[in-house]
Design a protein around this motif. Structure first.
Motif, mmCIF file in Angstrom:
data_model
loop_
_atom_site.group_PDB
_atom_site.id
_atom_site.type_symbol
_atom_site.label_atom_id
_atom_site.label_comp_id
_atom_site.label_asym_id
_atom_site.label_seq_id
_atom_site.Cartn_x
_atom_site.Cartn_y
_atom_site.Cartn_z
ATOM 1 N N LYS A 1 -5.536 -67.945 33.026
ATOM 2 C CA LYS A 1 -6.275 -66.796 32.507
ATOM 3 C C LYS A 1 -7.563 -66.584 33.292
ATOM 4 O O LYS A 1 -7.950 -65.454 33.588
ATOM 5 N N PHE A 2 -8.226 -67.685 33.646
ATOM 6 C CA PHE A 2 -9.451 -67.593 34.436
ATOM 7 C C PHE A 2 -9.159 -67.023 35.825
ATOM 8 O O PHE A 2 -9.883 -66.143 36.301
ATOM 9 N N LEU A 3 -8.101 -67.511 36.467
ATOM 10 C CA LEU A 3 -7.780 -67.040 37.812
ATOM 11 C C LEU A 3 -7.392 -65.568 37.820
ATOM 12 O O LEU A 3 -7.791 -64.820 38.719
ATOM 13 N N ILE A 4 -6.627 -65.140 36.833
ATOM 14 C CA ILE A 4 -6.258 -63.731 36.733
ATOM 15 C C ILE A 4 -7.506 -62.879 36.562
ATOM 16 O O ILE A 4 -7.672 -61.847 37.204
ATOM 17 N N ASN A 5 -8.416 -63.333 35.703
ATOM 18 C CA ASN A 5 -9.633 -62.573 35.480
ATOM 19 C C ASN A 5 -10.512 -62.550 36.727
ATOM 20 O O ASN A 5 -11.118 -61.526 37.040
ATOM 21 N N LEU A 6 -10.574 -63.641 37.444
ATOM 22 C CA LEU A 6 -11.354 -63.691 38.677
ATOM 23 C C LEU A 6 -10.815 -62.698 39.700
ATOM 24 O O LEU A 6 -11.581 -61.951 40.319
ATOM 25 N N ILE A 7 -9.504 -62.643 39.845
ATOM 26 C CA ILE A 7 -8.881 -61.698 40.786
ATOM 27 C C ILE A 7 -9.140 -60.255 40.343
ATOM 28 O O ILE A 7 -9.492 -59.404 41.156
ATOM 29 N N LEU A 8 -8.980 -59.980 39.050
ATOM 30 C CA LEU A 8 -9.228 -58.624 38.554
ATOM 31 C C LEU A 8 -10.687 -58.225 38.753
ATOM 32 O O LEU A 8 -10.987 -57.079 39.095
ATOM 33 N N THR A 9 -11.601 -59.164 38.545
ATOM 34 C CA THR A 9 -13.017 -58.861 38.728
ATOM 35 C C THR A 9 -13.338 -58.613 40.198
ATOM 36 O O THR A 9 -14.150 -57.743 40.523
ATOM 37 N N LEU A 10 -12.692 -59.345 41.095
ATOM 38 C CA LEU A 10 -12.915 -59.117 42.516
ATOM 39 C C LEU A 10 -12.365 -57.759 42.955
ATOM 40 O O LEU A 10 -12.906 -57.132 43.865
ATOM 41 N N LEU A 11 -11.291 -57.321 42.318
ATOM 42 C CA LEU A 11 -10.722 -56.008 42.636
ATOM 43 C C LEU A 11 -11.570 -54.872 42.070
ATOM 44 O O LEU A 11 -11.559 -53.766 42.608
ATOM 45 N N GLY A 12 -12.256 -55.146 40.993
ATOM 46 C CA GLY A 12 -13.113 -54.140 40.365
ATOM 47 C C GLY A 12 -13.709 -54.710 39.104
ATOM 48 O O GLY A 12 -13.045 -55.417 38.354
ATOM 49 N N TRP A 13 -14.957 -54.406 38.858
ATOM 50 C CA TRP A 13 -15.650 -54.989 37.714
ATOM 51 C C TRP A 13 -15.013 -54.578 36.382
ATOM 52 O O TRP A 13 -14.804 -55.415 35.510
ATOM 53 N N LEU A 14 -14.669 -53.306 36.234
ATOM 54 C CA LEU A 14 -14.134 -52.813 34.964
ATOM 55 C C LEU A 14 -12.806 -53.473 34.565
ATOM 56 O O LEU A 14 -12.654 -53.872 33.401
ATOM 57 N N PRO A 15 -11.835 -53.639 35.470
ATOM 58 C CA PRO A 15 -10.612 -54.349 35.063
ATOM 59 C C PRO A 15 -10.890 -55.781 34.597
ATOM 60 O O PRO A 15 -10.261 -56.266 33.660
ATOM 61 N N GLY A 16 -11.859 -56.438 35.228
ATOM 62 C CA GLY A 16 -12.223 -57.788 34.814
ATOM 63 C C GLY A 16 -12.817 -57.818 33.420
ATOM 64 O O GLY A 16 -12.517 -58.698 32.615
ATOM 65 N N VAL A 17 -13.655 -56.844 33.111
ATOM 66 C CA VAL A 17 -14.273 -56.778 31.781
ATOM 67 C C VAL A 17 -13.224 -56.486 30.713
ATOM 68 O O VAL A 17 -13.210 -57.120 29.651
ATOM 69 N N ILE A 18 -12.345 -55.550 30.981
ATOM 70 C CA ILE A 18 -11.297 -55.211 30.010
ATOM 71 C C ILE A 18 -10.413 -56.433 29.747
ATOM 72 O O ILE A 18 -10.112 -56.744 28.592
ATOM 73 N N HIS A 19 -10.009 -57.103 30.796
ATOM 74 C CA HIS A 19 -9.160 -58.292 30.643
ATOM 75 C C HIS A 19 -9.911 -59.391 29.886
ATOM 76 O O HIS A 19 -9.337 -60.058 29.019
ATOM 77 N N ALA A 20 -11.183 -59.591 30.184
ATOM 78 C CA ALA A 20 -11.965 -60.638 29.517
ATOM 79 C C ALA A 20 -12.067 -60.369 28.010
ATOM 80 O O ALA A 20 -11.911 -61.285 27.199
#
Length: 51
Positions: A26-45
């Motif tokens: 879950k952490f790695l997926i969120n890290l990748i999403l955050t690197l791709l864009g801040w908003l996808p990382g926040v939504i996933h978190a």
């Protein structure tokens, strides 16, 4: 979720996931999403932290 956890999740989504679930998939997926864009990382978190 506490107010501090919400602020951490908004500012640094991977840290919010790490504090609740530790290092893992879950952490790695969120890290990748955050690197791709801040908003996808926040939504996933927020989605992950509600579980």
């Amino acid at each position: 979720m506490s107010v501090l956890n919400i602020l951490i999740t908004i500012l640094l989504p991977p840290l919010g996931v790490f504090l609740k679930h530790g290092l893992g998939g879950k952490f790695l997926i969120n890290l990748i999403l955050t690197l791709l864009g801040w908003l996808p990382g926040v939504i996933h978190a927020f989605y992950i932290n509600q579980e």
